[in-house]
Structures are given as C-alpha cells and as structure tokens.
Design an enzyme around this catalytic site. Sequence first.
Site, PDB file in Angstrom:
ATOM      1  N   ASN A 124      23.745  13.266  -8.192  1.00 19.72           N
ATOM      2  CA  ASN A 124      24.762  12.391  -7.625  1.00 19.72           C
ATOM      3  C   ASN A 124      25.785  13.138  -6.785  1.00 19.72           C
ATOM      4  O   ASN A 124      26.353  12.575  -5.855  1.00 19.72           O
ATOM      5  CB  ASN A 124      25.493  11.652  -8.754  1.00 19.72           C
ATOM      6  CG  ASN A 124      26.707  10.895  -8.256  1.00 19.72           C
ATOM      7  OD1 ASN A 124      26.572   9.908  -7.553  1.00 19.72           O
ATOM      8  ND2 ASN A 124      27.903  11.360  -8.609  1.00 19.72           N
ATOM      9  N   ASP A 175      21.694  13.052 -14.733  1.00 24.79           N
ATOM     10  CA  ASP A 175      23.123  13.017 -15.021  1.00 24.79           C
ATOM     11  C   ASP A 175      23.828  12.006 -14.125  1.00 24.79           C
ATOM     12  O   ASP A 175      23.486  11.860 -12.944  1.00 24.79           O
ATOM     13  CB  ASP A 175      23.709  14.417 -14.796  1.00 24.79           C
ATOM     14  CG  ASP A 175      25.193  14.468 -15.054  1.00 24.79           C
ATOM     15  OD1 ASP A 175      25.592  14.314 -16.221  1.00 24.79           O
ATOM     16  OD2 ASP A 175      25.961  14.645 -14.078  1.00 24.79           O
ATOM     17  N   GLU A 197      21.165   8.945 -17.548  1.00 23.60           N
ATOM     18  CA  GLU A 197      22.428   8.766 -18.235  1.00 23.60           C
ATOM     19  C   GLU A 197      23.184   7.616 -17.586  1.00 23.60           C
ATOM     20  O   GLU A 197      23.662   7.732 -16.454  1.00 23.60           O
ATOM     21  CB  GLU A 197      23.287  10.037 -18.155  1.00 23.60           C
ATOM     22  CG  GLU A 197      24.611   9.877 -18.894  1.00 23.60           C
ATOM     23  CD  GLU A 197      25.710  10.794 -18.390  1.00 23.60           C
ATOM     24  OE1 GLU A 197      26.626  11.098 -19.167  1.00 23.60           O
ATOM     25  OE2 GLU A 197      25.648  11.195 -17.206  1.00 23.60           O
TER      26      GLU A 197
END
Length: 592
Positions: free
Chosen positions: A129, A221, A247
Amino acid sequence: MRIRPVLAAVVTVLLAATLPAACSGREPAEASVVPPGARDVIVHLFAWPWASVADECTRVLGPQGYGAVQVSPPQEHVVLPGKGYPWWQDYQPVSYRLVSRRGDRAAFASMVRACHAAGVKIYADVVVNHMAGGASTGAGSGGSAYSQYAYPAVPYGHGDFHHCGRNGTDDIENWGDRWEIQNCELVDLSDLRTESPYVRGKLAAYLDDLVSLGVDGFRVDAAKHLPATDLAAVLDAAGGDPYVYSEVIEGGAGEPGPQEYTGVGAVTEFRYGDVVGGAFRDGDLSGLRDLATRMRVGSGDAVAFVDNHDTQRNGRAALTYRDGAPYALAEAFMIAWPYGVPQVMSSFTFGHPESGPPAASDGTTTAVSCGDGWQCEHRWRTTAHMVALRTTAAGAPVTHWWTNGTNQIAFGRGDKAYVSFNRSGAALTRTFQTSLPAGTYCDVMAGESSAGTCTGPAYTVDASGRVTATVGADSALALHVGARGGPATPPPACTSAPVTFAATVSTTWGQNVFVTGDAPALGGWNTAAAVPLSAAAYPVWSATVPLPGGTTVQYKYVKKEGSAVVWESGANRVRTTAGAEPCGATWQDTWR
C-alpha cells in the site's frame, strides 16, 4: 482463474495493463481462496531473523506438524537508530531489494529451502500500500538512498503516489470516508497509486521475485487502504499460486470491510481475538459453540488469531502471553475448534509498545534464544501438542458439545478427537461422552505419546465412547486417535513445587511489589510477611517461592511504599501447583 467470480471480470480487463515485462514469461498468479490443507496452522515468527526461522523449521515446526510460517516483511526498509529501531520500521519500505535487519537475499532463500525440506510453507508479510514516510530520510537497510516520494532503487517518483491534500494534509482525517482511507496517507506513509499500471507492475514484480524463491503465500499488510480490485490485479500479475490473506481491520461506518476482500483470498478476522480471547479472559466459555455466527466472514475465508503483533501493542488484544494460562487455553481452543485457518503468535517480550526485537547495537536482529527476550509461545506444550490433534481431526465435525453453562466446556471432533477446557478455579472430574473408538489415550495437554507410551496422564475410553477424566483448574484435556498408548511409569510426586511468580506491574519511584496468599510460604495473607519481588526485569517483578506440591493456592499482589499498602483489584487469583514432576512452574500475571 481462481480469483473469485465477483472480481474475475474486473481483473481480466486490468491484467493487460498491469503485467510487468519481468513477469511476461511466467504463468499468471492465481490467488488461492482455499485453506492450505490439513496442515494449516500458521505460526507468526514475528521479527525472527532468517537463519533462526530456518533452524526452527528444522528442529521444531516440521516435527510438530506446523503447516506454515508467516515471516516479517523481507524488503529493504528504513533504519531508525534515533528511535531505538522500533518494530514498525520494517513496515516502511525503501525498495524491494531483499535485504533487511533479519538477513539478506541469500539468507532468505536458504531459509525457504530449509523450511520446505521440513514440510513447512513460507508466507511473507508484504507491504504493497505504501512506502516509507516523510519522518526520515537517508539510507535503508540495504544502503539505498531515499526521501519521501523519491525511492530511486525501485524507482518511484512523486507521480507514483496519491496526494489527496484534504484539510491541508495528505493524511487520512475522516475514517468514515472510504475515498480518504484508500487515497490519503496512513500516518504520513507515502501512499502508492495502486491504480497505476506502472506501480502495479513494480509490485507484481516484487511478489513474483518472492515466488521465484519459493514463497508459498502472502499476508497483505494494510489491505483495506487499497481497493480490492487493485490488490487482485497486482496478485494476478505475479507468478505462482500463492495462498493470500489480507489484513483488513474492521472499522466503523464508511470503512472498507473484510467481506470486500474475500474475492481476493482469505482475510484476517479481528473479531476472533475479541470473542475467543474475551471468553477465556472472563471465564465465560459456554457461548463459544456459536462462534462462527459472531464473525464477519465465514470459516473458509478467515485466518483466526487470539492476538497478533498489532493487537499485542495497541491494547485491543483481550489476552496475550502475559496472561499465562487463560491465553494458553485460548490458543489451544483456537487450534481445536474448526473455524478458519489458525495463526499462532510467537513474539518477543517488550516493555514499550514500539520496542523492536532483541538486536545488536546497529539494530540487526540477533539470533533467537527462547526465553532470552523471545517469548516463543508456539513451543508451549499447550499449543504445540494441539497441532497434531488438529491435523488428525481435519474435516471432522463438532460432536458431543457439553458445558456447565459458564466456565467449563467439552466437545469432540467426530471420532478423531475430544477436548475439554476448564477455566474455573477448581478441578473438573466428569464422565464425558465421546465418539472415540475404545482404547487408551494420552492427554496431550499434559504429556506426549511416544512408542505407544504416554509420558503424562492416560485415559481409557470404553466401548460406548465414555471416558472419566479429571481436568485441572485453568487447564484442559486433549485426546486424539493419533496419540494412543498405555500409561508410563508414574512420575515422582512433588513434595515441593517451586513457583516463579512473574507479574507485570507498573510502579512509581519508591514503590515495591510483593505477593501474598493463603499458603504459609506466601505470608498467610499477612502483608508484613508477604514475599518481595525483584524488579530486575522491570516491568516484570519476580521471585521463586517453594510451595507444597499438588495444592490449590490463592494469592494476590500488593504494592508497598513505606507503610502504605495497595492491593490489586479483583478476586483472589487461584492456581494449583504441580502434583508430579516436573514440579517447577512460572505463573505469569498482570497487575489488575
């Protein structure tokens, strides 16, 4: 394609624009939505160096039957000596070179080979990200120079990031605004334009590189900070057939939810730790029969955990290793109960939420030595011995549920296994109805099965599937068809059972901590005769006290400052000392 139909059409259109040149000769990835077989227990060796992971796979994880290891992000990251090399620096990428404080590319590849030889898969924690934030500049763990929005080793430049500019900041301000969550910066971390074909290509090439080294899956993540379609496109352009779990922290109204990402793979079910951890913390187990109805996603979409590296530190976890027996029982229940893919936390001890792992003076993570700053929960007998039970009972339904209505439960896994959990302060003796075949079974919560002999208690199941057993206070019973045998020579009885009291207590200057209780060795509730604890490992206060073997003890902690005495709140703590060798034990508690 194995990406689920809800995203398949979108991903098909995106692939042509996202496939990097480096991947053009490989088969496209197929993000797996199927749990990884009967050996599905994941152990998160949080922050472990690669050489130690390799050794653990060979000596412990493979022999115990663990299915996979989740390893920390392997990419080059920032180095923050001025902040004490915190754990979160590993989640701030500088480049996609495989060089971190845990080891270099060769060490990483060697670890993968060693774990595969032991029958253990490798799941890499991947950060897709964002890149490092603006709080630091300089050189990363591999020597690559960088500054915010400029990462020449990739290379990424200013145009490869979102610059949302709302309310005079690029950070997320309104957590009820989906657009901000996915287009603004998470705590100043440079937010990648994952809708960009160029960025997607770089990310896919990184994942493809990991797959080429044998990585079997990815924990993604901060997944909710990029749209599920962006994530699917990146994963589909990488090589191999990785098992993917994202996640997705459940939030409030307006935030992306876990269900949105089940088309890409599994998701981390944060409610699990709230429900199961809370039940074992509070001694209210009877409602766990309906566990699945209280989750956001179905069993086939979930990776379940009692705690993880974030919830240990942000206060969300109902239980952690510091809670001792309740935590151990919650972990054992998670492995025994057929919901999701269980993930066991294996952590390092810490006094501050930002503390990094044990390290050399330059921040390089040191080799793992369990008990020397490393907690190693996955080695606890109550966790490790349940892994074989889960594998043995794979696919078997829950049968013969029983509860006393509050803090005691029992259930079977078809004709393969039977377990009971006792979260009360007194032993439970009962005749349980099971579906196990007649025979003698080892209680793997209290010993092992070796060459047809039980090193701990053995119980006989009769022709009708009944077994009479005693489950100790704050303990469990676990029987399965893979651990059958007769009793061994009974271990010698404990006339004295040395107990190490290890209490995590925050104090002010001048305060000291003591333990007292109903045993004469604990002062008989007389605070003047209470046992002083040492602060050598502050905030853990500890002392070893010889107590009578096989005896139920009530105790509490007190703080003293001069003549002032402060008792911890709540009911008396109740535990039972060992009645047979090994006699020693450590009782870990946290001040209430």
